[in-house]
Motif scaffolding. Structure first.
Motif, mmCIF file in Angstrom:
data_model
loop_
_atom_site.group_PDB
_atom_site.id
_atom_site.type_symbol
_atom_site.label_atom_id
_atom_site.label_comp_id
_atom_site.label_asym_id
_atom_site.label_seq_id
_atom_site.Cartn_x
_atom_site.Cartn_y
_atom_site.Cartn_z
ATOM 1 N N GLU A 192 -5.239 -9.962 2.368
ATOM 2 C CA GLU A 192 -6.385 -9.548 1.562
ATOM 3 C C GLU A 192 -7.341 -10.694 1.220
ATOM 4 N N GLN A 193 -7.024 -11.915 1.670
ATOM 5 C CA GLN A 193 -7.869 -13.065 1.340
ATOM 6 C C GLN A 193 -8.912 -13.326 2.430
ATOM 7 N N TYR A 196 -0.193 -1.753 8.950
ATOM 8 C CA TYR A 196 -1.256 -2.023 7.976
ATOM 9 C C TYR A 196 -2.636 -1.847 8.610
ATOM 10 N N ALA A 248 -8.700 -9.097 6.515
ATOM 11 C CA ALA A 248 -8.423 -7.706 6.901
ATOM 12 C C ALA A 248 -9.651 -7.053 7.534
ATOM 13 N N ARG A 305 0.828 -1.204 0.000
ATOM 14 C CA ARG A 305 0.000 0.000 0.000
ATOM 15 C C ARG A 305 0.868 1.262 0.000
ATOM 16 N N GLN A 330 0.890 -8.921 2.395
ATOM 17 C CA GLN A 330 -0.283 -8.144 2.008
ATOM 18 C C GLN A 330 -1.253 -8.983 1.185
#
Length: 414
Positions: free
Chosen positions: A78-79, A148, A83, A59, A74
């Protein structure tokens, strides 16, 4: 110990990004290993590479952390809505009441390898854009995930070789039990790099074919990469197929820098401690996810430890599908164990065709349905840093807790 719930978990490896493709590959007994084509790695071996890791930078606001390891992290975060689940936990408890505990072995060392290729020819100075603290430093992984999510609670990277991704569960559990945090992001991330590939090659541990854990013809490991995470919380409404962390066993046999105790002493101690903490007997375990690296000595030592405690419990190593993902292996295999419990199946030991009769284990060669209640997952690292985890289904554990008698008495009754 008081059970903790894996309220959310996810896994990304060479067999798939996220739980659905991972589950499908395990059901289909499909390996993600392929001949090594990693940049500058002129080695006759197979690896478990995750496709597309290099395609998306981290990001924009975290660009100082950008490296292959954090891109893989990351991608994993995201899976499966993971998140979002962490963001909900932060909102529920507050940023200071959520911790981060992640395992890795080499972290972002590839970034350092590449930086050394770009040193100034006259002075040898490293390139100006190289950020060691945010990439190669072992803590950088925990720092990246903490940033994050905007988490402000305790954070640590655990680097105990191949047990790293399992031992994070112990670190998180101690923090929650001490009342310092209410939830923890745990997991492991390790990515392919030349240091790992050539390091294991120098130890003569790489297989020239896809690895074959516990096979009579096993010849060494296939290195993989992975990012796997879980959100640990005290059980809130755990029921049905919810997965609980019930026991954690850690030991250090300190027998040798790279070889296990030949009789599996440290492995046995870790397994015994995990069962004791879970309040279970060996007979309560329905399936064992073996460490199973496919080297002759490691599989033999683990076989001795398992055989000393269990009588014909079905077991397999999933490294034939994913490769050995080193510091991420414990977390990846915890996620696989949780999938096995949730969907009630035993994953086959992919790549193994003839289990070594000298090891005398009930090795699973075909994935199959099974009424699993409790699963043991083993992770053993260089230097004798060992960790075993016991997971259970919430419904089965509630039923067992209602039964009278000790764990040994209940097992005898069954």
């Amino acid at each position: 110990m008081n059970p903790l719930e894996l309220t959310h978990f996810t896994a990304t490896s060479c067999i798939g990004r996220g739980l659905a493709p991972t589950l499908q590959a395990l059901h289909e007994q499909r390996s993600g290993l392929s001949p090594c084509r990693f940049d500058r790695a002129d080695l006759a071996t197979w690896v478990g590479a995750v496709e597309g890791v290099d395609d998306a930078p981290v990001r924009a606001d975290l660009r100082d952390f950008d490296c292959r390891n954090h891109r893989l992290a990351q991608l994993g975060l995201e899976q499966d809505g993971f998140a979002d689940a962490v963001a909900d936990a932060v909102a529920r408890y507050g940023a200071a009441r959520v911790g981060v505990f992640l395992g890795t072995s080499t972290s972002g060392i590839l970034e350092t390898e590449q930086a050394y290729r770009r040193r100034a020819p006259q002075t040898g100075a490293l390139p100006q854009g190289f950020h060691y603290a945010n990439t190669h430093n072992s803590y950088s992984l925990a720092a990246f995930v903490r940033a994050y999510f905007g988490i402000e609670g305790p954070a640590a990277s655990i680097s105990t070789a191949c047990s790293s991704g399992a031992k994070v569960f112990g670190s998180a559990r101690r923090m929650i039990e001490a009342g310092l945090i209410d939830a923890a992001v745990v997991g492991g991330v390790d990515s392919l790099c030349l240091t790992t590939l050539y390091g294991f090659n120098s130890l003569e541990l790489l297989s020239r074919e896809p690895c074959r854990p516990f096979d009579v013809e096993r010849r060494g490991i296939s290195i993989g990469e992975a990012a796997a995470f879980a959100l640990l919380e005290r059980p809130r409404h755990a029921q049905g197929d919810a997965v609980l962390l019930l026991g954690i066993g850690e030991s250090s046999d300190a027998h040798h820098m790279s070889s296990p105790h030949p009789e599996g002493l440290g492995a046995r101690l870790a397994i015994e401690a995990s069962l004791a903490q879970a309040g279970l007997a060996a007979a309560d375990i329905d399936y064992i996810n073996l460490h199973g690296t496919a080297t002759p000595s490691n599989d033999a030592a683990e076989g001795l430890a398992v055989r000393a405690l269990f009588d014909g419990t079905p077991c397999s190593s999933t490294k034939g599908a994913t490769g050995h993902t080193l510091g991420a292996a414990g977390a990846l295999e915890a996620a696989i164990s949780a999938l096995a419990l949730r969907h009630r199946f035993m994953p086959a030991g992919v790549g193994t065709s003839e289990p070594d009769p000298a090891l005398n284990l009930r090795y699973v060669l075909k994935s199959r349905s099974a009424a699993l209640r409790y699963v043991l997952s083993n992770s053993f690292g260089f230097g004798g840093t060992n960790c075993s985890l016991v997971f259970g289904r919430a419904d089965a554990h509630a039923d067992a807790a209602a039964e009278p008698g000790t764990a040994d008495e209940r097992s005898t009754a069954r």
